[in-house]
Design a protein around this motif. Structure first.
Motif, PDB file in Angstrom:
ATOM      1  N   ALA A 451       0.977  -1.050   0.057  1.00  0.00           N
ATOM      2  CA  ALA A 451       0.052  -0.037  -0.039  1.00  0.00           C
ATOM      3  C   ALA A 451       0.891   1.154  -0.020  1.00  0.00           C
ATOM      4  O   ALA A 451       0.687   2.252  -0.847  1.00  0.00           O
ATOM      5  CB  ALA A 451      -0.977  -0.091   1.269  1.00  0.00           C
ATOM      6  N   LEU A 452       1.745   1.241   1.063  1.00  0.00           N
ATOM      7  CA  LEU A 452       2.551   2.563   1.016  1.00  0.00           C
ATOM      8  C   LEU A 452       3.471   2.735  -0.292  1.00  0.00           C
ATOM      9  O   LEU A 452       3.434   3.845  -0.991  1.00  0.00           O
ATOM     10  CB  LEU A 452       3.693   2.591   2.179  1.00  0.00           C
ATOM     11  N   ALA A 453       3.920   1.697  -0.889  1.00  0.00           N
ATOM     12  CA  ALA A 453       4.830   1.967  -2.113  1.00  0.00           C
ATOM     13  C   ALA A 453       3.846   2.455  -3.281  1.00  0.00           C
ATOM     14  O   ALA A 453       4.333   3.418  -4.047  1.00  0.00           O
ATOM     15  CB  ALA A 453       5.611   0.539  -2.551  1.00  0.00           C
ATOM     16  N   ASN A 454       2.877   1.768  -3.193  1.00  0.00           N
ATOM     17  CA  ASN A 454       1.862   2.207  -4.444  1.00  0.00           C
ATOM     18  C   ASN A 454       1.333   3.841  -4.095  1.00  0.00           C
ATOM     19  O   ASN A 454       1.259   4.459  -5.065  1.00  0.00           O
ATOM     20  CB  ASN A 454       0.616   1.509  -4.483  1.00  0.00           C
ATOM     21  N   LEU A 455       1.062   4.321  -3.022  1.00  0.00           N
ATOM     22  CA  LEU A 455       0.709   5.608  -2.470  1.00  0.00           C
ATOM     23  C   LEU A 455       1.795   6.672  -2.838  1.00  0.00           C
ATOM     24  O   LEU A 455       1.350   7.576  -3.513  1.00  0.00           O
ATOM     25  CB  LEU A 455       0.218   5.628  -0.896  1.00  0.00           C
ATOM     26  N   VAL A 456       2.922   6.268  -2.680  1.00  0.00           N
ATOM     27  CA  VAL A 456       4.035   7.312  -2.775  1.00  0.00           C
ATOM     28  C   VAL A 456       4.448   7.237  -4.292  1.00  0.00           C
ATOM     29  O   VAL A 456       5.096   8.259  -5.039  1.00  0.00           O
ATOM     30  CB  VAL A 456       5.295   7.171  -2.030  1.00  0.00           C
ATOM     31  N   HIS A 457       4.234   6.224  -5.049  1.00  0.00           N
ATOM     32  CA  HIS A 457       4.640   6.026  -6.339  1.00  0.00           C
ATOM     33  C   HIS A 457       3.467   6.640  -7.305  1.00  0.00           C
ATOM     34  O   HIS A 457       3.883   7.358  -8.257  1.00  0.00           O
ATOM     35  CB  HIS A 457       4.790   4.594  -6.729  1.00  0.00           C
ATOM     36  N   ILE A 482      -3.774   3.453  18.474  1.00  0.00           N
ATOM     37  CA  ILE A 482      -3.478   4.696  18.465  1.00  0.00           C
ATOM     38  C   ILE A 482      -3.403   5.375  17.260  1.00  0.00           C
ATOM     39  O   ILE A 482      -2.489   5.338  16.365  1.00  0.00           O
ATOM     40  CB  ILE A 482      -2.092   5.283  19.350  1.00  0.00           C
ATOM     41  N   HIS A 483      -4.581   5.980  16.869  1.00  0.00           N
ATOM     42  CA  HIS A 483      -4.629   6.622  15.557  1.00  0.00           C
ATOM     43  C   HIS A 483      -4.355   8.074  15.748  1.00  0.00           C
ATOM     44  O   HIS A 483      -4.146   8.660  16.923  1.00  0.00           O
ATOM     45  CB  HIS A 483      -5.949   6.658  14.940  1.00  0.00           C
ATOM     46  N   LYS A 484      -4.102   8.868  14.522  1.00  0.00           N
ATOM     47  CA  LYS A 484      -4.539  10.351  14.834  1.00  0.00           C
ATOM     48  C   LYS A 484      -5.784  10.514  15.065  1.00  0.00           C
ATOM     49  O   LYS A 484      -6.878   9.988  14.799  1.00  0.00           O
ATOM     50  CB  LYS A 484      -4.321  10.986  13.323  1.00  0.00           C
ATOM     51  N   LYS A 485      -5.966  11.543  16.090  1.00  0.00           N
ATOM     52  CA  LYS A 485      -7.308  11.935  16.704  1.00  0.00           C
ATOM     53  C   LYS A 485      -8.142  12.496  15.408  1.00  0.00           C
ATOM     54  O   LYS A 485      -9.085  12.110  15.522  1.00  0.00           O
ATOM     55  CB  LYS A 485      -7.049  13.085  17.734  1.00  0.00           C
ATOM     56  N   LEU A 486      -7.519  13.313  14.541  1.00  0.00           N
ATOM     57  CA  LEU A 486      -8.250  13.888  13.536  1.00  0.00           C
ATOM     58  C   LEU A 486      -7.898  13.127  12.328  1.00  0.00           C
ATOM     59  O   LEU A 486      -6.655  12.573  12.050  1.00  0.00           O
ATOM     60  CB  LEU A 486      -7.672  15.552  13.241  1.00  0.00           C
ATOM     61  N   PRO A 487      -8.836  13.086  11.312  1.00  0.00           N
ATOM     62  CA  PRO A 487      -8.416  12.168   9.900  1.00  0.00           C
ATOM     63  C   PRO A 487      -7.427  12.816   9.113  1.00  0.00           C
ATOM     64  O   PRO A 487      -7.378  14.165   9.299  1.00  0.00           O
ATOM     65  CB  PRO A 487      -9.922  12.428   9.303  1.00  0.00           C
ATOM     66  N   LEU A 488      -6.569  12.096   8.523  1.00  0.00           N
ATOM     67  CA  LEU A 488      -5.438  12.546   7.711  1.00  0.00           C
ATOM     68  C   LEU A 488      -6.052  12.915   6.250  1.00  0.00           C
ATOM     69  O   LEU A 488      -6.610  11.954   5.522  1.00  0.00           O
ATOM     70  CB  LEU A 488      -4.243  11.587   7.761  1.00  0.00           C
ATOM     71  N   LEU A 489      -5.929  14.501   6.114  1.00  0.00           N
ATOM     72  CA  LEU A 489      -6.757  14.760   4.491  1.00  0.00           C
ATOM     73  C   LEU A 489      -5.342  14.989   3.885  1.00  0.00           C
ATOM     74  O   LEU A 489      -4.547  15.756   4.370  1.00  0.00           O
ATOM     75  CB  LEU A 489      -7.617  15.920   4.873  1.00  0.00           C
ATOM     76  N   ALA A 490      -5.308  14.833   2.620  1.00  0.00           N
ATOM     77  CA  ALA A 490      -4.175  15.319   1.902  1.00  0.00           C
ATOM     78  C   ALA A 490      -4.624  15.473   0.383  1.00  0.00           C
ATOM     79  O   ALA A 490      -5.829  14.779  -0.078  1.00  0.00           O
ATOM     80  CB  ALA A 490      -2.930  14.098   1.878  1.00  0.00           C
ATOM     81  N   VAL A 491      -3.768  15.967  -0.383  1.00  0.00           N
ATOM     82  CA  VAL A 491      -4.280  16.272  -1.837  1.00  0.00           C
ATOM     83  C   VAL A 491      -3.472  15.404  -2.807  1.00  0.00           C
ATOM     84  O   VAL A 491      -2.147  15.622  -2.579  1.00  0.00           O
ATOM     85  CB  VAL A 491      -4.214  17.737  -2.341  1.00  0.00           C
ATOM     86  N   PRO A 492      -3.606  14.607  -3.407  1.00  0.00           N
ATOM     87  CA  PRO A 492      -2.933  13.764  -4.477  1.00  0.00           C
ATOM     88  C   PRO A 492      -2.919  14.301  -5.737  1.00  0.00           C
ATOM     89  O   PRO A 492      -3.829  14.811  -6.295  1.00  0.00           O
ATOM     90  CB  PRO A 492      -3.564  12.355  -4.431  1.00  0.00           C
ATOM     91  N   THR A 493      -1.757  14.445  -6.467  1.00  0.00           N
ATOM     92  CA  THR A 493      -1.477  14.698  -7.475  1.00  0.00           C
ATOM     93  C   THR A 493      -0.873  13.580  -8.425  1.00  0.00           C
ATOM     94  O   THR A 493      -0.002  13.198  -8.139  1.00  0.00           O
ATOM     95  CB  THR A 493      -0.667  16.025  -7.757  1.00  0.00           C
ATOM     96  N   MET A 494      -1.657  13.057  -9.631  1.00  0.00           N
ATOM     97  CA  MET A 494      -1.271  11.866 -10.286  1.00  0.00           C
ATOM     98  C   MET A 494       0.053  11.953 -10.840  1.00  0.00           C
ATOM     99  O   MET A 494       0.527  13.116 -11.493  1.00  0.00           O
ATOM    100  CB  MET A 494      -2.167  11.540 -11.175  1.00  0.00           C
ATOM    101  N   TYR A 495       1.193  11.141 -10.774  1.00  0.00           N
ATOM    102  CA  TYR A 495       2.507  11.113 -11.070  1.00  0.00           C
ATOM    103  C   TYR A 495       2.239  10.264 -12.601  1.00  0.00           C
ATOM    104  O   TYR A 495       2.022   9.494 -12.652  1.00  0.00           O
ATOM    105  CB  TYR A 495       3.338  10.395 -10.148  1.00  0.00           C
ATOM    106  N   LEU A 496       3.016  10.855 -13.459  1.00  0.00           N
ATOM    107  CA  LEU A 496       2.965  10.597 -14.742  1.00  0.00           C
ATOM    108  C   LEU A 496       4.287  10.023 -15.379  1.00  0.00           C
ATOM    109  O   LEU A 496       5.243  10.988 -15.376  1.00  0.00           O
ATOM    110  CB  LEU A 496       2.334  11.434 -16.061  1.00  0.00           C
ATOM    111  N   PRO A 497       4.836   8.814 -15.195  1.00  0.00           N
ATOM    112  CA  PRO A 497       6.232   8.443 -15.498  1.00  0.00           C
ATOM    113  C   PRO A 497       6.347   8.691 -16.878  1.00  0.00           C
ATOM    114  O   PRO A 497       5.723   8.551 -17.665  1.00  0.00           O
ATOM    115  CB  PRO A 497       6.045   7.022 -14.816  1.00  0.00           C
ATOM    116  N   LYS A 498       7.655   9.192 -17.033  1.00  0.00           N
ATOM    117  CA  LYS A 498       8.307   9.044 -18.501  1.00  0.00           C
ATOM    118  C   LYS A 498       8.455   7.914 -18.936  1.00  0.00           C
ATOM    119  O   LYS A 498       9.254   6.937 -18.593  1.00  0.00           O
ATOM    120  CB  LYS A 498       9.397  10.177 -18.255  1.00  0.00           C
ATOM    121  N   ASN A 499       8.006   7.661 -20.465  1.00  0.00           N
ATOM    122  CA  ASN A 499       8.335   6.612 -21.078  1.00  0.00           C
ATOM    123  C   ASN A 499       9.614   6.460 -21.783  1.00  0.00           C
ATOM    124  O   ASN A 499      10.316   7.661 -22.022  1.00  0.00           O
ATOM    125  CB  ASN A 499       7.098   6.547 -22.382  1.00  0.00           C
TER     126      ASN A 499
END
Length: 499
Positions: A451-457, A482-499
Motif C-alpha cells: 500500500a505505501l509503495a503504491n501511494l508514494v509512487h 492509537i490513531h491520529k485524533k483527526l483524520p488525515l486529509l491530503a491532496v493527491p496529484t497523479m504522477y505520470l512516469p516518463k516512457n
C-alpha cells in the motif's frame, strides 16, 4: 438530598474497603507511585496511558508496580527488561488476564490472542501459524492485496482532496474480509452497518471495564450501558458470522456434489476443513472458528491501517523523506502505473520508513497484557503470581539509551542496522515477542509495504489549503490502538512516469 446520601454511602463503602485491604510487602516489590484508596493508581493512567506510564517510569524506575484497583500491574519500560519478560521468563509470563471486553466479544476469550496459556491455546496458535498465516498462505492471497490496493488508488484519482484515514481503513477491512470471509463488505447493501459494527467492535475491545480491576464495582458497567453495548455488538457479530459460516458449509456441499475438492478459498473454508478432517487431532467447535475469524478483524484491520496512516502523516511532515522514498520506489517501478509485490524486495528505504513508523508510532503502545503464572524474581524484586504485565513498547521505541534522537522521524537509522520488528530485537517490539507474540506479522507487513509503495509512487502529495508539514496536527486518539485524533486529509496529484 438523595444524591448526597448516595455519594455518602459510596464514600463510606470505599473507606471500609480501603481499610480492610491487605498491603504488599513493599521491601520486596518493585517501586510504586503513591496510590489512592480503592482505585489505586487508576487515576494516573490519563487519556494516553502509554505517555503517562512513561512519565511515571522516569520517576519510579523502568520496572514499576502499579495497583489498578485490587490488581497488581507491572509496567516494563526498557529494552533489557522487555527481554527478561518476553524471553528469559517468557513461559512465566505467557498467560493472559481475564478481561470483560474480550470475554464478551471473543466468545469467552476462545481466540488465539486472549486464550489462557495451555493446550487449547497451543492448538489454536498451531492452526494460525500452519494453516492461516504461514508465508505460503500469505503469498497465496497476494492477488487480493494487489487488487484492493489498485482499487484504493482508483478511488483517489478523481478526488482533489482525500481522507486517507478512511481510505486506508477501507483497504485493510476489504483485504481482511476477502481473506477471512471470501468477500468484502464495503460495497452494496449493509456495507454501512458492517462498517459501524466493526468500528464498535474495535472500540469496545479497548474500553475500560471497572469491574476487571474493582470487582465489587462491576455494576457500574451495567448502569452506564457498557455491558449492554458489548453484548449487543457481540450478538450482532455472532449472527453475521453464523450466516457466513453457513454459506461456506453450503458452498462446500455444492462443490463436493460437482466433484470439485479444490474449494478452500479463504480462512473460513480452511477452518471448516480443519474441523471436518480433524487435522490437528484436536476438536474445534464453531465458536472457536468464529473467534479465530474475529482475531483477524481485531489484529489485522485497525492496527494495519494505523501504521499506514502514521507513515503518510510523517512523510507529509517531512517532504525530504517523502522525496527520497519516491525516488527509490519510482526508480525500481519504472513506468509501471501500479506496483506489484515483485518490486518490493529491493525497496530498502520503504522498509526503513515502515520500521521507523512502527518505532515512533507503535499501533498498540502497551501491547496485549500478560499475566505471571508463578512468582518470579526480577532485578531482585518479587513479582507475585497473577500480576498483570504491560510492556510499554511505545516507551521502549523512544528510549534514549537504545535510540539516538529517539523522538525524531529518521528512517536512515535502519538502513545499516539488523534491528527488525519480528521479536528478536527487544528495542523494537511493536508485535510483541516470545510465545505470545503476534503470529500475523508477515500478513500485516505485506499489506503495509504494498500500500505505501503504491501511494508514494502513484501520486505526489501535499496538505490541503497550502498547509506546511509542521502545521499537521499529530494529536493521538484514545483506545487500544492509537490513531491520529483527526483524520488525515491530503491532496493527491497523479504522477505520470516518463516512457
Amino acid at each position: 438530598m438523595f444524591s448526597f446520601i448516595i455519594i455518602s454511602v459510596i464514600f463510606l463503602i470505599l473507606l471500609y474497603k480501603w481499610s480492610t485491604m491487605s498491603t504488599t510487602n513493599k521491601s520486596s516489590s518493585p517501586p510504586s507511585p503513591p496510590k489512592l484508596p480503592i482505585i489505586g493508581n487508576i487515576h494516573q493512567l490519563g487519556r494516553h496511558p502509554h505517555r503517562s506510564l512513561r512519565a511515571l517510569a522516569q520517576r519510579h524506575g523502568p520496572l514499576m508496580l502499579l495497583h489498578l484497583g485490587s490488581v497488581p500491574v507491572l509496567i516494563v519500560s526498557t529494552t533489557e527488561l522487555a527481554r527478561v519478560i518476553m524471553k528469559t521468563h517468557d513461559l512465566d509470563f505467557s498467560d493472559r488476564p481475564k478481561l470483560t471486553a474480550f470475554d464478551k466479544l471473543l466468545y469467552n476469550s476462545k481466540d488465539v490472542s486472549m486464550a489462557p496459556y495451555g493446550e487449547y491455546w497451543r492448538q489454536l496458535r498451531s492452526i494460525s501459524v500452519l494453516h492461516l498465516l504461514s508465508n505460503k498462505m500469505v503469498q497465496s492471497f497476494r492477488g487480493v492485496r494487489e487488487e484492493e490496493t489498485k482499487s484504493m488508488l482508483e478511488k483517489m484519482e478523481s478526488n482533489s482532496c482525500v481522507n486517507l484515514s478512511e481510505l486506508l481503513m477501507t483497504l485493510t477491512n476489504d483485504v481482511v474480509c476477502r481473506v477471512a470471509l471470501g468477500r468484502k463488505y464495503s460495497d452494496g447493501e449493509g456495507a454501512r452497518n458492517f462498517k459501524k459494527l466493526l468500528g464498535e467492535f474495535v472500540e469496545l475491545l479497548g474500553t475500560f471495564f471497572v469491574g476487571d480491576y474493582i470487582p465489587w464495582l462491576a455494576w457500574i458497567s451495567y448502569v452506564n450501558g457498557l455491558d449492554g453495548r458489548a453484548e449487543k455488538v457481540a450478538k450482532e457479530f455472532d449472527e453475521f458470522l453464523d450466516t457466513v459460516v453457513q454459506q461456506h458449509i453450503d458452498d462446500h456441499g455444492h462443490h463436493q456434489s460437482v466433484g470439485n475438492e479444490d474449494c478452500y478459498k479463504d480462512f473460513t473454508d480452511i477452518l471448516l476443513h480443519v474441523q471436518r478432517q480433524n487435522l490437528i487431532g484436536f476438536s474445534i467447535d464453531t465458536a472457536c472458528i468464529k473467534a479465530l475469524i474475529l482475531d483477524m478483524f481485531e489484529a489485522g484491520t485497525d492496527t494495519t491501517a494505523t501504521v499506514l496512516e502514521w507513515a503518510m502523516t510523517e512523510l507529509l511532515r517531512h517532504p525530504n523523506i517523502m522525496k527520497k522514498l519516491q525516488t527509490e520506489v519510482r526508480s525500481i517501478a519504472g513506468n509501471k502505473t501500479h506496483i506489484t509485490e515483485d518490486y518490493l524486495e529491493g525497496m530498502h528505504y520503504l522498509k526503513a520508513v515502515l520500521k521507523e513508523t512502527l518505532r515512533l508510532h507503535t499501533p498498540v503502545p502497551l501491547l496485549v497484557p500478560r499475566v505471571s503464572r508463578t512468582q518470579v524474581k526480577i532485578n531482585g524484586y518479587e513479582i507475585q503470581a497473577g500480576s498483570q504485565v504491560y510492556i510499554n513498547a511505545w516507551a521502549i521505541g523512544r528510549d534514549p539509551s537504545s535510540w539516538e534522537k529517539p523522538d525524531e522521524f529518521y528512517p536512515e537509522r535502519f538502513l545499516n542496522s539488523d534491528v527488525d520488528y519480528k521479536g528478536h530485537n527487544f528495542e523494537l517490539v511493536p508485535f510483541g515477542a516470545g510465545r505470545r507474540g503476534c503470529p500475523g506479522i508477515v500478513f500485516a507487513m505485506a499489506v503495509n509495504e504494498l500500500a505505501l509503495a503504491n501511494l508514494v509512487h502513484r501520486f505526489d502529495w501535499k496538505l490541503p489549503g497550502g498547509a506546511k508539514g509542521e502545521d499537521l496536527d499529530v494529536t493521538e486518539s484514545t483506545g487500544i490502538t492509537i490513531h491520529k485524533k483527526l483524520p488525515l486529509l491530503a491532496v493527491p496529484t497523479m504522477y505520470l512516469p516518463k516512457n
